[in-house]
Write a protein that holds these residues in place. Structure first.
Motif, PDB file in Angstrom:
ATOM      1  N   LEU A  35      -8.204  56.165  59.838  1.00  0.00           N
ATOM      2  CA  LEU A  35      -9.154  56.697  58.928  1.00  0.00           C
ATOM      3  C   LEU A  35      -8.531  57.851  58.069  1.00  0.00           C
ATOM      4  O   LEU A  35      -9.053  58.145  56.949  1.00  0.00           O
ATOM      5  CB  LEU A  35     -10.357  57.528  59.959  1.00  0.00           C
ATOM      6  N   PHE A  36      -7.384  58.555  58.492  1.00  0.00           N
ATOM      7  CA  PHE A  36      -7.085  59.625  57.697  1.00  0.00           C
ATOM      8  C   PHE A  36      -5.472  59.281  57.322  1.00  0.00           C
ATOM      9  O   PHE A  36      -4.854  58.809  57.677  1.00  0.00           O
ATOM     10  CB  PHE A  36      -7.017  61.064  58.780  1.00  0.00           C
ATOM     11  N   PRO A  37      -5.384  59.985  55.973  1.00  0.00           N
ATOM     12  CA  PRO A  37      -3.974  59.625  55.404  1.00  0.00           C
ATOM     13  C   PRO A  37      -2.872  60.432  56.188  1.00  0.00           C
ATOM     14  O   PRO A  37      -3.355  61.675  56.846  1.00  0.00           O
ATOM     15  CB  PRO A  37      -3.902  60.388  54.227  1.00  0.00           C
ATOM     16  N   THR A  38      -1.760  60.233  56.136  1.00  0.00           N
ATOM     17  CA  THR A  38      -0.625  60.589  57.023  1.00  0.00           C
ATOM     18  C   THR A  38      -0.269  62.214  56.817  1.00  0.00           C
ATOM     19  O   THR A  38      -0.186  62.769  57.707  1.00  0.00           O
ATOM     20  CB  THR A  38       0.839  60.089  56.548  1.00  0.00           C
ATOM     21  N   ARG A  39      -0.649  62.811  55.577  1.00  0.00           N
ATOM     22  CA  ARG A  39      -0.207  64.066  55.500  1.00  0.00           C
ATOM     23  C   ARG A  39      -1.508  64.905  55.958  1.00  0.00           C
ATOM     24  O   ARG A  39      -1.263  66.324  56.498  1.00  0.00           O
ATOM     25  CB  ARG A  39      -0.577  64.404  53.920  1.00  0.00           C
ATOM     26  N   ILE A  40      -2.530  64.397  56.472  1.00  0.00           N
ATOM     27  CA  ILE A  40      -3.526  65.310  57.137  1.00  0.00           C
ATOM     28  C   ILE A  40      -4.014  64.690  58.540  1.00  0.00           C
ATOM     29  O   ILE A  40      -4.955  64.853  58.929  1.00  0.00           O
ATOM     30  CB  ILE A  40      -4.749  65.406  56.620  1.00  0.00           C
ATOM     31  N   ARG A  41      -3.308  63.572  58.827  1.00  0.00           N
ATOM     32  CA  ARG A  41      -3.755  62.810  60.011  1.00  0.00           C
ATOM     33  C   ARG A  41      -3.843  63.509  61.362  1.00  0.00           C
ATOM     34  O   ARG A  41      -4.799  63.398  62.095  1.00  0.00           O
ATOM     35  CB  ARG A  41      -2.831  61.566  60.227  1.00  0.00           C
ATOM     36  N   GLY A  42      -2.880  64.264  61.821  1.00  0.00           N
ATOM     37  CA  GLY A  42      -3.147  65.083  62.784  1.00  0.00           C
ATOM     38  C   GLY A  42      -4.323  66.131  62.685  1.00  0.00           C
ATOM     39  O   GLY A  42      -4.973  66.277  63.789  1.00  0.00           O
ATOM     40  N   SER A  43      -4.184  66.562  61.625  1.00  0.00           N
ATOM     41  CA  SER A  43      -5.660  67.654  61.405  1.00  0.00           C
ATOM     42  C   SER A  43      -6.671  66.948  61.587  1.00  0.00           C
ATOM     43  O   SER A  43      -7.667  67.295  62.255  1.00  0.00           O
ATOM     44  CB  SER A  43      -5.491  68.398  60.029  1.00  0.00           C
ATOM     45  N   GLY A  44      -6.986  65.792  60.785  1.00  0.00           N
ATOM     46  CA  GLY A  44      -8.352  65.022  61.105  1.00  0.00           C
ATOM     47  C   GLY A  44      -8.684  64.593  62.496  1.00  0.00           C
ATOM     48  O   GLY A  44      -9.664  64.537  62.889  1.00  0.00           O
ATOM     49  N   GLN A  45      -7.495  63.774  62.924  1.00  0.00           N
ATOM     50  CA  GLN A  45      -7.720  63.100  64.284  1.00  0.00           C
ATOM     51  C   GLN A  45      -7.834  64.386  65.409  1.00  0.00           C
ATOM     52  O   GLN A  45      -8.754  64.295  66.071  1.00  0.00           O
ATOM     53  CB  GLN A  45      -6.447  62.366  64.526  1.00  0.00           C
ATOM     54  N   GLY A  46      -7.280  65.262  65.293  1.00  0.00           N
ATOM     55  CA  GLY A  46      -7.274  66.449  66.289  1.00  0.00           C
ATOM     56  C   GLY A  46      -8.782  66.917  66.073  1.00  0.00           C
ATOM     57  O   GLY A  46      -9.388  67.141  67.040  1.00  0.00           O
ATOM     58  N   PHE A  47      -9.207  67.153  64.955  1.00  0.00           N
ATOM     59  CA  PHE A  47     -10.420  67.952  64.652  1.00  0.00           C
ATOM     60  C   PHE A  47     -11.558  67.063  65.271  1.00  0.00           C
ATOM     61  O   PHE A  47     -12.579  67.465  66.203  1.00  0.00           O
ATOM     62  CB  PHE A  47     -10.576  68.261  63.437  1.00  0.00           C
ATOM     63  N   CYS A  48     -11.714  65.817  64.779  1.00  0.00           N
ATOM     64  CA  CYS A  48     -12.679  64.767  65.143  1.00  0.00           C
ATOM     65  C   CYS A  48     -12.705  64.614  66.531  1.00  0.00           C
ATOM     66  O   CYS A  48     -14.038  64.441  67.038  1.00  0.00           O
ATOM     67  CB  CYS A  48     -12.357  63.508  64.255  1.00  0.00           C
ATOM     68  N   TYR A  49     -11.799  64.095  67.195  1.00  0.00           N
ATOM     69  CA  TYR A  49     -11.955  63.773  68.719  1.00  0.00           C
ATOM     70  C   TYR A  49     -12.336  65.043  69.422  1.00  0.00           C
ATOM     71  O   TYR A  49     -13.039  64.922  70.404  1.00  0.00           O
ATOM     72  CB  TYR A  49     -10.533  63.488  69.125  1.00  0.00           C
ATOM     73  N   ASN A  50     -11.749  66.287  69.203  1.00  0.00           N
ATOM     74  CA  ASN A  50     -11.949  67.264  70.083  1.00  0.00           C
ATOM     75  C   ASN A  50     -13.325  68.115  69.661  1.00  0.00           C
ATOM     76  O   ASN A  50     -13.772  68.800  70.551  1.00  0.00           O
ATOM     77  CB  ASN A  50     -10.798  68.387  70.304  1.00  0.00           C
ATOM     78  N   MET A  51     -13.688  68.001  68.651  1.00  0.00           N
ATOM     79  CA  MET A  51     -15.234  68.429  68.091  1.00  0.00           C
ATOM     80  C   MET A  51     -16.204  67.569  68.928  1.00  0.00           C
ATOM     81  O   MET A  51     -16.913  68.160  69.678  1.00  0.00           O
ATOM     82  CB  MET A  51     -15.381  68.550  66.696  1.00  0.00           C
ATOM     83  N   GLY A  52     -15.948  66.516  68.995  1.00  0.00           N
ATOM     84  CA  GLY A  52     -16.833  65.450  69.875  1.00  0.00           C
ATOM     85  C   GLY A  52     -16.674  65.863  71.142  1.00  0.00           C
ATOM     86  O   GLY A  52     -17.753  65.750  71.650  1.00  0.00           O
ATOM     87  N   ARG A  53     -15.626  66.209  71.566  1.00  0.00           N
ATOM     88  CA  ARG A  53     -15.477  66.711  73.207  1.00  0.00           C
ATOM     89  C   ARG A  53     -16.130  67.846  73.330  1.00  0.00           C
ATOM     90  O   ARG A  53     -16.884  68.045  74.340  1.00  0.00           O
ATOM     91  CB  ARG A  53     -13.924  66.774  73.332  1.00  0.00           C
ATOM     92  N   ALA A  54     -15.977  68.796  72.521  1.00  0.00           N
ATOM     93  CA  ALA A  54     -16.782  70.255  72.690  1.00  0.00           C
ATOM     94  C   ALA A  54     -18.312  69.944  72.557  1.00  0.00           C
ATOM     95  O   ALA A  54     -19.275  70.400  73.649  1.00  0.00           O
ATOM     96  CB  ALA A  54     -16.481  71.197  71.477  1.00  0.00           C
ATOM     97  N   ILE A  55     -18.858  69.180  71.492  1.00  0.00           N
ATOM     98  CA  ILE A  55     -20.219  69.017  71.500  1.00  0.00           C
ATOM     99  C   ILE A  55     -20.513  68.202  72.781  1.00  0.00           C
ATOM    100  O   ILE A  55     -21.730  68.193  73.498  1.00  0.00           O
ATOM    101  CB  ILE A  55     -20.620  68.202  70.234  1.00  0.00           C
ATOM    102  N   GLY A  56     -19.899  67.265  73.255  1.00  0.00           N
ATOM    103  CA  GLY A  56     -20.285  66.218  74.190  1.00  0.00           C
ATOM    104  C   GLY A  56     -20.271  66.905  75.751  1.00  0.00           C
ATOM    105  O   GLY A  56     -21.024  66.513  76.486  1.00  0.00           O
ATOM    106  N   SER A  57     -19.509  68.129  75.819  1.00  0.00           N
ATOM    107  CA  SER A  57     -19.655  68.993  77.031  1.00  0.00           C
ATOM    108  C   SER A  57     -20.595  69.462  77.203  1.00  0.00           C
ATOM    109  O   SER A  57     -21.106  70.194  78.242  1.00  0.00           O
ATOM    110  CB  SER A  57     -18.360  69.888  76.831  1.00  0.00           C
ATOM    111  N   LEU A  58     -21.629  69.631  76.064  1.00  0.00           N
ATOM    112  CA  LEU A  58     -22.995  70.279  76.305  1.00  0.00           C
ATOM    113  C   LEU A  58     -23.990  69.332  76.866  1.00  0.00           C
ATOM    114  O   LEU A  58     -24.905  69.885  77.273  1.00  0.00           O
ATOM    115  CB  LEU A  58     -23.430  70.754  74.958  1.00  0.00           C
ATOM    116  N   PHE A  59     -23.704  68.154  76.975  1.00  0.00           N
ATOM    117  CA  PHE A  59     -24.426  66.928  77.520  1.00  0.00           C
ATOM    118  C   PHE A  59     -24.927  67.376  79.053  1.00  0.00           C
ATOM    119  O   PHE A  59     -26.141  67.330  79.288  1.00  0.00           O
ATOM    120  CB  PHE A  59     -24.154  65.576  76.889  1.00  0.00           C
TER     121      PHE A  59
END
Length: 428
Positions: A359-383
């Motif tokens: 989903l993300f271009p190489t220059r920001i792949r780490g930033s995008g992948q790290g943010f999306c997966y782990n923001m989902g983890r943070a919100i999901g931990s509220l369930f």
């Protein structure tokens, strides 16, 4: 190549032999594959130790279940932040270096857990360990996603993800071994001290694993004067829609997983009065189902496409949650249901790493992948908290069913709106 990331045609029929892709890998690609898979297994091993020693800690230190639960919640939240930071770091210093640092980090603080003298020391050490736990997934998923060719990326990343079930099994075996050889008050410490083992594995990574060529090319362009990417670019007008929808996708997957796995044992024990949950046989069925779920999903994400595979496993997870909470079951049936529980709730994650990589271009792949997966983890931990709160006014089983359905429903909607990325060629 024109420097843009392209979608290349793939023939689903060419993927009919699941392991044929592995034999076509170069030595460099195989070393990277095994490094990421073993690293993830060791991450899971260190992470799962806590779940096995909680009863001993309650008996030894006299802590409450709420105290024990707080350790788990803090670990999830710090792992979310650690994964986010590791993504940013991997764009700055490299995927391999970040992977090494995160493994050393969680190994060091796992050992400190074994040396803790009281509850608060353990809480702090475990919370700090979470930074490395979350960071290792991010760095490893990006690394393997960039190394493997497009048509096999889903299978390779999914097989790496299956390392979690392997590490879970390793922690269960070591737990049984330590507690059979040593007194409980010493055994739990010995288990955490074994967490130093992943640090030794870093020597192999440092010597035999190289940065992906697509990342090296991107850094070369930046060093020669190209514009430097920043973390904020994932919120730029061109990327913010993709970023937010990817967060919804990961929130649904992880919120549903936490909703089911956190409260289901309590529901079955207190409201259904089942005893099989405490047996090694039930745990073995769940772990086996998880591993096979990862593998099957890894194959299907390349065969069916990322979106269809997400929807298939989300529907399966919803179905198993409904079955557990609405149908009358016996201990013997519950033992068998452990397999589909692990199969669907774990398999839903198998294609996540490859999809976020694409989903993300190489220059920001780490930033995008790290943010999306782990923001989902943070919100999901509220369930789990929301289910506990809602169960004050409704049955626990009903609350689990509602929140699991909501979570996987959000995941399905997000998957439908995101682009299909199967076969995407990554270019700097």
């Amino acid at each position: 190549m024109n420097g843009q990331e392209q979608i290349i045609a793939t023939d689903p029929g060419s993927d009919s032999r699941f392991f044929s892709w592995f034999y076509e890998l170069s030595p460099k690609e195989r070393r990277t594959f095994w490094s990421c898979k073993i690293g993830y297994a060791l991450d899971a091993m260190d992470t799962q130790f806590l779940s096995f020693v909680i009863p001993t800690l309650i008996a030894t230190w006299g802590i409450t279940k709420g105290d024990a639960g707080l350790i788990g919640t803090v670990t999830l939240l710090t792992s979310a932040l650690g994964g986010w930071l590791a993504g940013i770091l991997s764009d700055r210093i490299g995927r391999v270096k970040t992977l090494q640092l995160t493994i050393l980090w969680f190994a060091f603080f796992t050992v400190l857990c074994g040396l803790a003298q009281n509850y608060h020391q353990l809480l702090i050490a475990r919370g700090l360990m979470g930074f490395g736990m979350g960071g290792e997934w991010t760095a490893g998923a990006i690394l393997i996603g960039e190394v493997i060719r497009a048509k096999d990326r889903g299978k390779a990343v999914g097989m790496v993800q299956a390392g979690w079930a392997v590490g879970w099994a390793m922690s269960a075996i070591l737990y049984a071994l330590m507690f059979s050889l040593l007194p409980a008050e010493i055994a739990w410490r010995s288990l955490f001290l074994l967490g130093v083992l992943p640090a030794i594995f870093v020597i192999f990574i440092r010597r035999f694993v190289d940065e992906p060529e697509v990342f090296v090319e991107q850094k070369r362009k930046q060093d020669s004067g190209a514009a430097q990417a920043s973390f904020a670019e994932i919120f730029s007008p061109d990327m913010i829609s993709t970023t937010l929808r990817a967060v919804l996708l990961t929130t649904g997957a992880q919120g549903g997983y936490y909703a089911i796995t956190t409260w289901l044992p309590t529901f079955l024990k207190t409201e259904r009065h089942l005893t099989v949950l405490g047996t090694g046989g039930y745990l073995a069925m769940v772990i086996l189902g998880s591993y096979i779920g990862y593998i099957v999903s890894a194959f299907l994400t390349d065969r069916l496409g990322r979106k269809k595979n997400f929807i298939l496993f989300a529907l399966g997870s919803m179905s198993i949650a409904w079955t557990y909470t609405h149908l009358p079951v016996t201990d013997s049936v519950m033992l068998l249901l452990g397999f589909p529980l692990g199969f669907f709730t774990a398999g839903v994650f198998s294609g996540m790493g490859a999809f976020l990589t694409e989903l993300f271009p190489t220059r920001i792949r780490g930033s995008g992948q790290g943010f999306c997966y782990n923001m989902g983890r943070a919100i999901g931990s509220l369930f789990p908290f929301l289910i506990g709160w809602a169960s004050q006014d409704m049955s626990l089983g009903y609350a689990i069913g509602i929140f699991a359905a909501m979570a996987y429903g959000v995941m399905i909607i997000a998957a439908l709106t995101l682009p299909e990325t199967r076969g995407k060629q990554l270019e700097a």
